[in-house]
Design a protein around this motif. Structure first.
Motif, short mmCIF file in Angstrom:
data_model
loop_
_atom_site.label_atom_id
_atom_site.label_comp_id
_atom_site.label_asym_id
_atom_site.label_seq_id
_atom_site.Cartn_x
_atom_site.Cartn_y
_atom_site.Cartn_z
N ASP A 18 0.87 -1.18 0.00
CA ASP A 18 0.00 0.00 0.00
C ASP A 18 0.91 1.23 0.00
OD1 ASP A 18 -2.24 1.58 0.11
OD2 ASP A 18 -2.40 1.47 2.30
N SER A 19 1.57 1.43 -1.14
CA SER A 19 2.50 2.54 -1.28
C SER A 19 2.29 3.19 -2.64
CB SER A 19 3.95 2.04 -1.17
OG SER A 19 4.24 1.18 -2.26
N ALA A 20 2.88 4.36 -2.83
CA ALA A 20 2.76 5.04 -4.13
C ALA A 20 3.38 4.19 -5.23
CB ALA A 20 3.44 6.40 -4.07
N GLU A 21 4.51 3.57 -4.94
CA GLU A 21 5.18 2.73 -5.93
C GLU A 21 4.35 1.49 -6.27
OE1 GLU A 21 8.96 0.64 -4.96
OE2 GLU A 21 9.79 1.98 -6.48
N GLY A 22 3.78 0.84 -5.25
CA GLY A 22 2.94 -0.33 -5.47
C GLY A 22 1.69 0.01 -6.25
N SER A 23 1.06 1.13 -5.89
CA SER A 23 -0.14 1.56 -6.60
C SER A 23 0.17 1.88 -8.06
CB SER A 23 -0.71 2.80 -5.90
OG SER A 23 -1.83 3.28 -6.59
N ASN A 24 1.28 2.56 -8.30
CA ASN A 24 1.68 2.89 -9.67
C ASN A 24 1.94 1.60 -10.47
OD1 ASN A 24 4.24 3.26 -11.58
ND2 ASN A 24 2.97 5.10 -11.65
N PHE A 25 2.60 0.65 -9.84
CA PHE A 25 2.89 -0.62 -10.53
C PHE A 25 1.60 -1.32 -10.94
CE2 PHE A 25 3.67 -5.21 -10.49
CZ PHE A 25 4.68 -5.29 -11.42
N ARG A 26 0.64 -1.41 -10.03
CA ARG A 26 -0.62 -2.10 -10.34
C ARG A 26 -1.42 -1.36 -11.41
NH1 ARG A 26 0.06 -2.65 -4.88
NH2 ARG A 26 -1.41 -0.99 -4.38
N GLN A 27 -1.40 -0.03 -11.39
CA GLN A 27 -2.14 0.75 -12.38
C GLN A 27 -1.51 0.67 -13.77
OE1 GLN A 27 -2.27 4.68 -10.76
NE2 GLN A 27 -3.90 4.19 -9.31
N ASN A 28 -0.20 0.43 -13.83
CA ASN A 28 0.52 0.42 -15.10
C ASN A 28 1.15 -0.94 -15.39
OD1 ASN A 28 0.44 3.40 -15.91
ND2 ASN A 28 1.15 3.48 -13.79
N ILE A 29 0.58 -2.00 -14.85
CA ILE A 29 1.22 -3.32 -14.93
C ILE A 29 1.43 -3.78 -16.37
CG2 ILE A 29 -0.91 -4.68 -14.73
CD1 ILE A 29 0.80 -6.46 -12.73
N ARG A 30 0.54 -3.44 -17.28
CA ARG A 30 0.73 -3.83 -18.68
C ARG A 30 1.93 -3.11 -19.29
NH1 ARG A 30 -4.61 -3.76 -22.06
NH2 ARG A 30 -3.20 -4.71 -23.53
N ASN A 31 2.15 -1.86 -18.91
CA ASN A 31 3.31 -1.13 -19.41
C ASN A 31 4.60 -1.74 -18.89
OD1 ASN A 31 0.92 0.80 -19.16
ND2 ASN A 31 2.24 1.84 -20.61
N TYR A 32 4.62 -2.07 -17.61
CA TYR A 32 5.82 -2.71 -17.05
C TYR A 32 6.07 -4.05 -17.72
CZ TYR A 32 6.06 0.72 -13.26
OH TYR A 32 6.19 1.89 -12.54
N ASN A 33 5.04 -4.82 -17.93
CA ASN A 33 5.19 -6.11 -18.58
C ASN A 33 5.74 -5.94 -20.00
OD1 ASN A 33 4.78 -9.02 -18.66
ND2 ASN A 33 3.20 -8.57 -20.17
N SER A 34 5.20 -5.00 -20.74
CA SER A 34 5.66 -4.76 -22.12
C SER A 34 7.10 -4.26 -22.14
CB SER A 34 4.77 -3.73 -22.81
OG SER A 34 3.48 -4.26 -22.99
#
Length: 145
Positions: A55-71
């Motif tokens: 429950d952090s800014a980094e975790g929230s950002n990762f979950r919201q942009n998970i497709r971008n990180y995966n790509s």
């Protein structure tokens, strides 16, 4: 046109062999009555687990942009002619024709245009910076790469 809500009930029926959960009226045989057995999943690496559950800014950002990180970590790009479903309803990824995977040369002609597998031969920090500056990753945090 009014839409009716369809409720299938809780997913609370547990397979007696593999303990998979299913819906009451679902007739799928998940493990063929215990004939198929998969090893337990290994735990995520700690850094990835923190991104997924923290429950952090980094975790929230990762979950919201998970497709971008995966790509950003892909070796190739996926090319396909996507055909939308004919009617309204649940999203369905529908393909028409052939599916392609485009892989680039090992070395990019222009170092500013490095993508996909070309990033795996770079020093780690340079690869991270290259992934992060791509316009498609503008919302991603460098620290999460």
């Amino acid at each position: 046109m009014e839409h009716q809500i369809h409720y299938t009930g809780a997913m609370d029926v547990r397979c007696q062999f593999c303990e998979a959960l299913r819906f009451q009226r679902e007739q799928l045989n998940c493990c063929h009555n215990g004939k198929v057995s998969l090893p337990p999943l290994q735990e995520y690496p700690k850094n990835l687990r923190l991104l997924v559950v923290a429950d952090s800014a980094e975790g929230s950002n990762f979950r919201q942009n998970i497709r971008n990180y995966n790509s950003a970590f892909a070796f190739a790009t996926f090319g396909v002619n996507i055909r939308p479903p004919p009617r309204r309803g649940a999203y369905c990824f529908r393909l028409q024709g052939q599916t392609y995977h485009y892989a680039s040369n090992l070395h990019a002609d222009d170092p500013e245009e490095r993508r996909y597998g070309q990033l795996y031969i770079l020093e780690t920090n340079e690869a991270i910076q290259t992934r992060a500056i791509g316009h498609e990753n503008a919302n991603c945090l460098v620290s999460a790469f």
